[in-house]
Design a protein around this motif. Structure first.
Motif, PDB file in Angstrom:
ATOM      1  N   ALA A 110       0.838  -1.204   0.000  1.00 53.90           N
ATOM      2  CA  ALA A 110       0.000   0.000   0.000  1.00 53.90           C
ATOM      3  C   ALA A 110       0.870   1.249   0.000  1.00 53.90           C
ATOM      4  CB  ALA A 110      -0.929   0.002   1.216  1.00 53.90           C
ATOM      5  N   ARG A 111       1.894   1.258   0.848  1.00 54.19           N
ATOM      6  CA  ARG A 111       2.793   2.405   0.928  1.00 54.19           C
ATOM      7  C   ARG A 111       3.554   2.601  -0.381  1.00 54.19           C
ATOM      8  NH1 ARG A 111       7.622   2.529   0.851  1.00 54.19           N
ATOM      9  NH2 ARG A 111       7.915   0.389   1.529  1.00 54.19           N
ATOM     10  N   GLY A 116       1.216   3.833  -3.140  1.00 59.90           N
ATOM     11  CA  GLY A 116       0.825   5.207  -2.839  1.00 59.90           C
ATOM     12  C   GLY A 116       1.950   6.195  -3.110  1.00 59.90           C
ATOM     13  N   ASP A 117       3.162   5.825  -2.711  1.00 65.44           N
ATOM     14  CA  ASP A 117       4.321   6.690  -2.971  1.00 65.44           C
ATOM     15  C   ASP A 117       4.528   6.877  -4.469  1.00 65.44           C
ATOM     16  OD1 ASP A 117       4.740   6.880  -0.235  1.00 65.44           O
ATOM     17  OD2 ASP A 117       6.470   5.516  -0.212  1.00 65.44           O
ATOM     18  N   ALA A 159       2.267   6.544  -6.816  1.00 66.97           N
ATOM     19  CA  ALA A 159       1.133   7.274  -7.393  1.00 66.97           C
ATOM     20  C   ALA A 159       1.359   8.785  -7.342  1.00 66.97           C
ATOM     21  CB  ALA A 159      -0.159   6.921  -6.656  1.00 66.97           C
ATOM     22  N   ARG A 160       2.070   9.246  -6.322  1.00 68.20           N
ATOM     23  CA  ARG A 160       2.327  10.682  -6.188  1.00 68.20           C
ATOM     24  C   ARG A 160       3.392  11.185  -7.165  1.00 68.20           C
ATOM     25  NH1 ARG A 160       0.862   9.181  -1.061  1.00 68.20           N
ATOM     26  NH2 ARG A 160       2.916   8.580  -0.304  1.00 68.20           N
ATOM     27  N   GLY A 162      -3.057   4.594  -7.116  1.00 62.47           N
ATOM     28  CA  GLY A 162      -3.811   5.040  -5.944  1.00 62.47           C
ATOM     29  C   GLY A 162      -4.876   4.030  -5.554  1.00 62.47           C
ATOM     30  N   SER A 194      -3.152   1.061  -3.948  1.00 64.74           N
ATOM     31  CA  SER A 194      -2.757   1.424  -2.588  1.00 64.74           C
ATOM     32  C   SER A 194      -3.952   1.383  -1.634  1.00 64.74           C
ATOM     33  CB  SER A 194      -2.133   2.820  -2.586  1.00 64.74           C
ATOM     34  OG  SER A 194      -1.808   3.216  -1.279  1.00 64.74           O
ATOM     35  N   ALA A 195      -5.055   1.979  -2.055  1.00 64.17           N
ATOM     36  CA  ALA A 195      -6.262   2.000  -1.214  1.00 64.17           C
ATOM     37  C   ALA A 195      -6.790   0.592  -0.978  1.00 64.17           C
ATOM     38  CB  ALA A 195      -7.337   2.871  -1.866  1.00 64.17           C
TER      39      ALA A 195
END
Length: 151
Positions: A117-118, A121-122, A124-125, A136, A139-140
């Motif tokens: 997930a981390r 998410g990282d 995705a940014r 994203g 990650s969610a």
């Protein structure tokens, strides 16, 4: 003299290639990162399936996690293929040869899903558009699997 001439032609070719990159190096780096995410999804799916042997009372949750992580790998593979200009099928094989891990248990799966997930998410940014949305969502989903299916 021939070696020096060949070296300077090679240097010119490399320089010309670098100047006409048009973002392909960035795209290649993003694709490499997507491949890593797809491999991680396949490893998580395998870990969830193998954890059933150690926690048969959680078969429903673990089966759901395995299926969702396989779907993540498939979606990532489709984006990788799209970026490469090819098509993919549902039977795409992993990019690296991996041996199924030994059963690792629910606690280890919880940890790897949290890391997944981390990581997604990282990443995705750092990307935009569809890739950012895809990562994203991955990650969610991983965070939800930890919080809801593996409390």
């Amino acid at each position: 003299m021939k070696i020096a001439g060949a070296a300077s032609i090679g240097a010119v070719a490399v320089t010309a290639t670098a100047c006409s990159d048009n973002g392909t190096a960035k795209t290649a780096a993003e694709v490499d990162q997507l491949i890593t995410q797809a491999d991680r999804a396949r490893a998580d799916a395998s870990a969830a399936s193998s954890a059933i042997a150690l926690a048969p009372e959680r078969v429903s949750a673990l089966t759901t996690i395995s299926a969702e992580r396989k779907a993540h790998a498939d979606a990532l593979d489709a984006e990788i293929a799209r970026a490469a200009g090819t098509t993919t099928s549902a039977t795409t094989t992993p990019s690296s040869s991996t041996v199924a891990p030994p059963p690792s248990g629910v606690d280890a799966l919880r940890t790897t899903l949290t890391e997944s997930a981390r990581s997604a998410g990282d990443l995705a940014r750092t990307v935009s558009g569809y890739r950012a949305g895809l990562l994203g969502s991955v990650s969610a989903s991983c965070a939800t699997q930890v919080a809801v299916l593996l409390p």
